[in-house]
Design a protein around this motif. Structure first.
Motif, PDB file in Angstrom:
ATOM      1  N   LYS A 175      31.595  42.066  47.783  1.00 16.52           N
ATOM      2  CA  LYS A 175      32.933  41.491  47.469  1.00 16.52           C
ATOM      3  C   LYS A 175      33.609  42.245  45.897  1.00 16.52           C
ATOM      4  O   LYS A 175      32.636  42.667  45.012  1.00 16.52           O
ATOM      5  CB  LYS A 175      32.727  40.097  46.865  1.00 16.52           C
ATOM      6  CG  LYS A 175      33.123  39.290  48.404  1.00 16.52           C
ATOM      7  CD  LYS A 175      34.347  38.705  48.446  1.00 16.52           C
ATOM      8  CE  LYS A 175      34.455  37.841  49.510  1.00 16.52           C
ATOM      9  NZ  LYS A 175      35.940  37.603  49.784  1.00 16.52           N
ATOM     10  N   HIS A 181      40.748  40.382  41.747  1.00 16.28           N
ATOM     11  CA  HIS A 181      41.100  39.607  42.748  1.00 16.28           C
ATOM     12  C   HIS A 181      42.944  39.231  42.326  1.00 16.28           C
ATOM     13  O   HIS A 181      43.182  38.826  40.965  1.00 16.28           O
ATOM     14  CB  HIS A 181      40.753  38.280  42.747  1.00 16.28           C
ATOM     15  CG  HIS A 181      39.035  38.260  43.231  1.00 16.28           C
ATOM     16  ND1 HIS A 181      38.092  37.369  43.226  1.00 16.28           N
ATOM     17  CD2 HIS A 181      38.405  39.289  43.759  1.00 16.28           C
ATOM     18  CE1 HIS A 181      37.049  37.681  43.490  1.00 16.28           C
ATOM     19  NE2 HIS A 181      37.100  39.005  43.773  1.00 16.28           N
ATOM     20  N   GLU A 274      39.309  40.814  49.952  1.00 18.24           N
ATOM     21  CA  GLU A 274      38.575  41.343  48.788  1.00 18.24           C
ATOM     22  C   GLU A 274      37.612  42.185  48.758  1.00 18.24           C
ATOM     23  O   GLU A 274      36.491  41.929  48.101  1.00 18.24           O
ATOM     24  CB  GLU A 274      38.391  40.040  47.815  1.00 18.24           C
ATOM     25  CG  GLU A 274      39.749  39.076  47.446  1.00 18.24           C
ATOM     26  CD  GLU A 274      39.493  37.577  46.855  1.00 18.24           C
ATOM     27  OE1 GLU A 274      38.446  37.411  46.836  1.00 18.24           O
ATOM     28  OE2 GLU A 274      40.566  37.419  46.144  1.00 18.24           O
TER      29      GLU A 274
END
Length: 364
Positions: A175, A181, A274
């Motif tokens: 991630k 993000h 992501e």
């Protein structure tokens, strides 16, 4: 003298093509014993009846805007860039490397870096097919198709053997850090007092896609380079006679096209997943061809066509989920729209041209 008015080419032909596709789709749905009207209502409700549906429709549309613009720029130079899929894959690799291995203080800075590198990777993947077309005469369709497969194999290798976290069985990267993000439409609209679904994946990449539409419009119709691209696309020999370099236009148009396709990965890789996963493009590179054809290679037309295909994707998913219509039948409906707006364009165009010519003769 033009065979038909501009409005007929831009509005009437796509509209008739859509109606023909809709009629055939309704007959297909009837043939399997389902109600076409109920299916249409389900699609509209699923894609446009809630902020959740709108979120997914706009998410898909964002992908199609980028790939549609990529194909449109190449079309203006009379090139058929079928490599948007591979260019978006490599763009995703660039975005992943930037997000994973560079420290970013905030998403506003990270999205600029990711956009630049994603576009650069996409452009780099389009560079060799462009050079082969310009210098060696290798057809751009063949080389870009081949590069799609090479990109897929390369991405598969990198994800499995290089970027996959230790102990993970999933062919995907780790991630991305929280600072990279991207805000969703829910987060963007909440300060304005507008409630939007938290679960929908549409994000700030939509604004980048809209900015890309404006950029392409300015480039193609308001710059010298855009004029040269259009001139080359209308007549290569005429452009050469005017002193326009065929090699330069071929390479530059393909680099811009590849960069636009690479930008799509900001939406899929940085915005939605992501992380970088296999098949993040989900065929958007090929849908971009139909979007560009239906949008007549104009940014505004591409925007409208992208929203339509976003509606078909999200509405089709809802239809497969809540009715007995199989997923394969949804693909058939989408294929019919592509068929009539793209491959069978002349089936509608030629009768209309004859109609408008006969009307002009009567007026004369």
């Amino acid at each position: 003298m033009e065979k038909m008015p501009k409005w007929a080419d831009v509005v009437l032909i796509p509209l008739i093509s859509l109606l023909l596709a809709a009629v055939l789709s309704a007959l297909v749905i009837l043939a399997i014993g389902e109600d076409p009207w109920a299916a249409l209502k389900m699609m509209v409700q699923g894609a446009l009846g809630s902020t959740y549906g709108w979120g997914y429709t706009l998410y898909y549309a964002t992908n199609f805007i980028f790939t549609g613009l990529a194909v449109a720029v190449a079309f203006h130079a009379r090139m058929f860039n079928i490599g948007g899929e591979g260019q978006a894959m490599l763009g995703g690799l660039g975005v992943a490397l930037v997000c994973l291995y560079m420290p970013w203080p905030h998403w506003t800075v990270a999205v600029i870096g990711a956009s630049v590198v994603g576009a650069a990777f996409g452009a780099a993947w389009a560079a060799l097919p462009a050079w082969l077309q310009a210098k060696r005469g290798s057809h751009i369709v063949i080389t870009t198709i081949m590069f799609n497969f090479i990109a897929s194999a390369l991405l598969n290798y990198v994800l499995v053997n290089v970027l996959r976290p230790k102990g993970s069985m999933d062919p995907a990267t780790a991630k991305f850090p929280a600072a990279t993000h991207l805000p969703t439409l829910h987060e963007l609209l909440l300060p304005l007092g507008i409630k939007f679904s938290k679960a929908a994946p549409a994000n700030v990449s939509l604004l980048i896609a809209l900015a890309a539409c404006v950029f392409v419009w300015l480039l193609i119709w308001r710059t010298r380079l855009g004029y040269e691209i259009r001139a080359f696309g209308h007549s290569e020999s005429g452009a050469k006679y005017a002193g326009i370099s065929a090699v330069k236009i071929t390479v530059v148009a393909m680099l811009i096209s590849g960069a636009l396709a690479g930008l799509m990965s900001v939406n899929t890789t940085m915005g939605e997943a992501e992380r970088l996963v296999l098949n993040a493009t989900e065929g958007a590179g090929f849908i971009g061809i139909a979007v560009a054809l239906m949008g007549r290679s104009h940014p505004f037309g591409v925007l409208l066509a992208a929203i339509l295909f976003g509606f078909l994707y999200q509405g089709g998913a809802e239809l497969a989920l809540w009715t007995n219509i199989p997923r394969e039948m949804i693909v058939v409906i989408q294929a019919l729209v592509i068929l009539f707006t793209g491959a069978l364009d002349n089936m509608v165009r030629m009768p209309l041209e004859k109609l408008f010519l006969s009307l002009r003769r009567k007026e004369g």
